[in-house]
Scaffold this motif. Structure first.
Motif, mmCIF file in Angstrom:
data_model
loop_
_atom_site.group_PDB
_atom_site.id
_atom_site.type_symbol
_atom_site.label_atom_id
_atom_site.label_comp_id
_atom_site.label_asym_id
_atom_site.label_seq_id
_atom_site.Cartn_x
_atom_site.Cartn_y
_atom_site.Cartn_z
ATOM 1 N N LEU A 90 0.822 -1.210 0.000
ATOM 2 C CA LEU A 90 0.000 0.000 0.000
ATOM 3 C C LEU A 90 0.854 1.257 0.000
ATOM 4 C CD1 LEU A 90 -2.696 -1.086 2.625
ATOM 5 C CD2 LEU A 90 -2.940 -1.061 0.146
ATOM 6 N N SER A 91 1.981 1.202 0.686
ATOM 7 C CA SER A 91 2.838 2.381 0.815
ATOM 8 C C SER A 91 3.516 2.778 -0.489
ATOM 9 C CB SER A 91 3.893 2.155 1.898
ATOM 10 O OG SER A 91 4.674 1.010 1.598
ATOM 11 N N GLU A 92 3.371 1.956 -1.540
ATOM 12 C CA GLU A 92 3.915 2.353 -2.839
ATOM 13 C C GLU A 92 3.168 3.550 -3.400
ATOM 14 O OE1 GLU A 92 4.378 -0.853 -5.661
ATOM 15 O OE2 GLU A 92 4.839 -2.261 -4.042
ATOM 16 N N ARG A 93 1.942 3.742 -2.941
ATOM 17 C CA ARG A 93 1.191 4.927 -3.363
ATOM 18 C C ARG A 93 1.536 6.092 -2.446
ATOM 19 N NH1 ARG A 93 -4.562 4.533 -6.031
ATOM 20 N NH2 ARG A 93 -4.684 6.445 -4.813
ATOM 21 N N LYS A 94 1.932 7.196 -3.069
ATOM 22 C CA LYS A 94 2.394 8.345 -2.291
ATOM 23 C C LYS A 94 1.290 8.921 -1.415
ATOM 24 C CE LYS A 94 5.122 12.571 -2.814
ATOM 25 N NZ LYS A 94 5.781 13.485 -3.787
ATOM 26 N N ASP A 95 0.050 8.953 -1.910
ATOM 27 C CA ASP A 95 -1.028 9.516 -1.101
ATOM 28 C C ASP A 95 -1.251 8.688 0.152
ATOM 29 O OD1 ASP A 95 -1.948 7.401 -2.700
ATOM 30 O OD2 ASP A 95 -3.985 8.185 -2.815
#
Length: 251
Positions: free
Chosen positions: A218-223
């Motif tokens: 999930l943390s691959e998405r910056k938001d």
């Protein structure tokens, strides 16, 4: 002077709520549908933000309205996370907002991949899990009242109102903390409600990307990272309900 409101929240039905000092404010929104029937978004989640009333103006209301006015030119109109035409400057401003301002943020989600071994409904499971996320965050603060404000949903509100009878908060001594429930519409542009929308939308779309193998974490998405990861560890509480089962409490 003890009970003088520090500010007032105005709601769509013409009612208003006078917010007193030492109150915890919780804003909640949902994402997806509880039937998990959308093949492109088989997710249901609830999430939002938590903040002490004393800090609401400085850490949510004013910086959010300033950001909208500066970068979106729509301080008088609601800002929706589902809008997909944000430019790079606007995306950067949103990321900076969540990184720089101090407030609790939470989300609890289920998906079509969630295994459920209980008679409880998905929205009931997710809602009570979200309440537990609120409890998890609020243990770092001291308050004598909690006000939970939902984004209005004709579909969900009757169910949530029924579930509310089983919700309780206590202080460190085990004394019950009074709870009030309110409902607001996004058309009112209440910053807390708009921010809840962005938080739960980010959680939901990040989970969608993960279960569809677009991302590994999930943390691959910056938001997602700037809301739930790259902040003080006391602020975020996130839970994906992978498996839900009923276990009878021991005697």
């Amino acid at each position: 002077m003890k009970n003088v409101p520090i500010f007032t929240l105005n709601f769509a039905n013409g009612e208003s709520y006078d917010v007193l000092k030492n109150t915890a404010l919780v804003f909640i929104d949902e994402t997806g549908n509880e039937q998990l029937s959308d093949p492109n978004y088989p997710i249901f989640g609830m999430g939002g933000c938590v903040i002490l009333a004393d800090n609401y103006i400085d850490h949510i209301n004013n910086p959010w309205e300033k950001m909208k006015d500066t970068h979106f030119n729509q301080s008088m109109y609601p800002l929706h996370a589902s809008d997909n035409n944000f430019n790079s400057d606007q995306i950067s401003a949103l990321n900076d907002f969540f990184l720089q301002n101090k407030f609790g943020r939470f989300a609890s989600l289920a998906s079509l991949n969630t295994t459920v071994d209980t008679i409880l409904q998905i929205e009931q499971i997710v809602y009570f899990s979200a309440i537990n996320r609120i409890i998890d965050i609020s243990k770092y603060s001291t308050f004598n009242k909690i006000v939970i404000i939902y984004e209005h949903s004709d579909r969900l509100m009757p169910k949530l109102e029924y579930y509310n009878k089983d919700i309780s908060f206590t202080d460190e001594s085990g004394v019950a903390i009074p709870i009030e429930f309110c409902c607001a519409n996004k058309s009112l542009c209440i910053p807390g409600i708009e921010i809840a929308d962005f938080i739960v939308h980010s959680a939901g779309t990040s989970l969608r990307d993960k279960i569809s193998n677009k991302i590994t974490n999930l943390s691959e998405r910056k938001d997602f990272s700037n809301i739930f990861v790259n902040v003080d560890e006391n602020y975020p509480s996130f839970l994906y309900l992978n498996n839900v089962s009923y276990n009878e409490a021991p005697n």
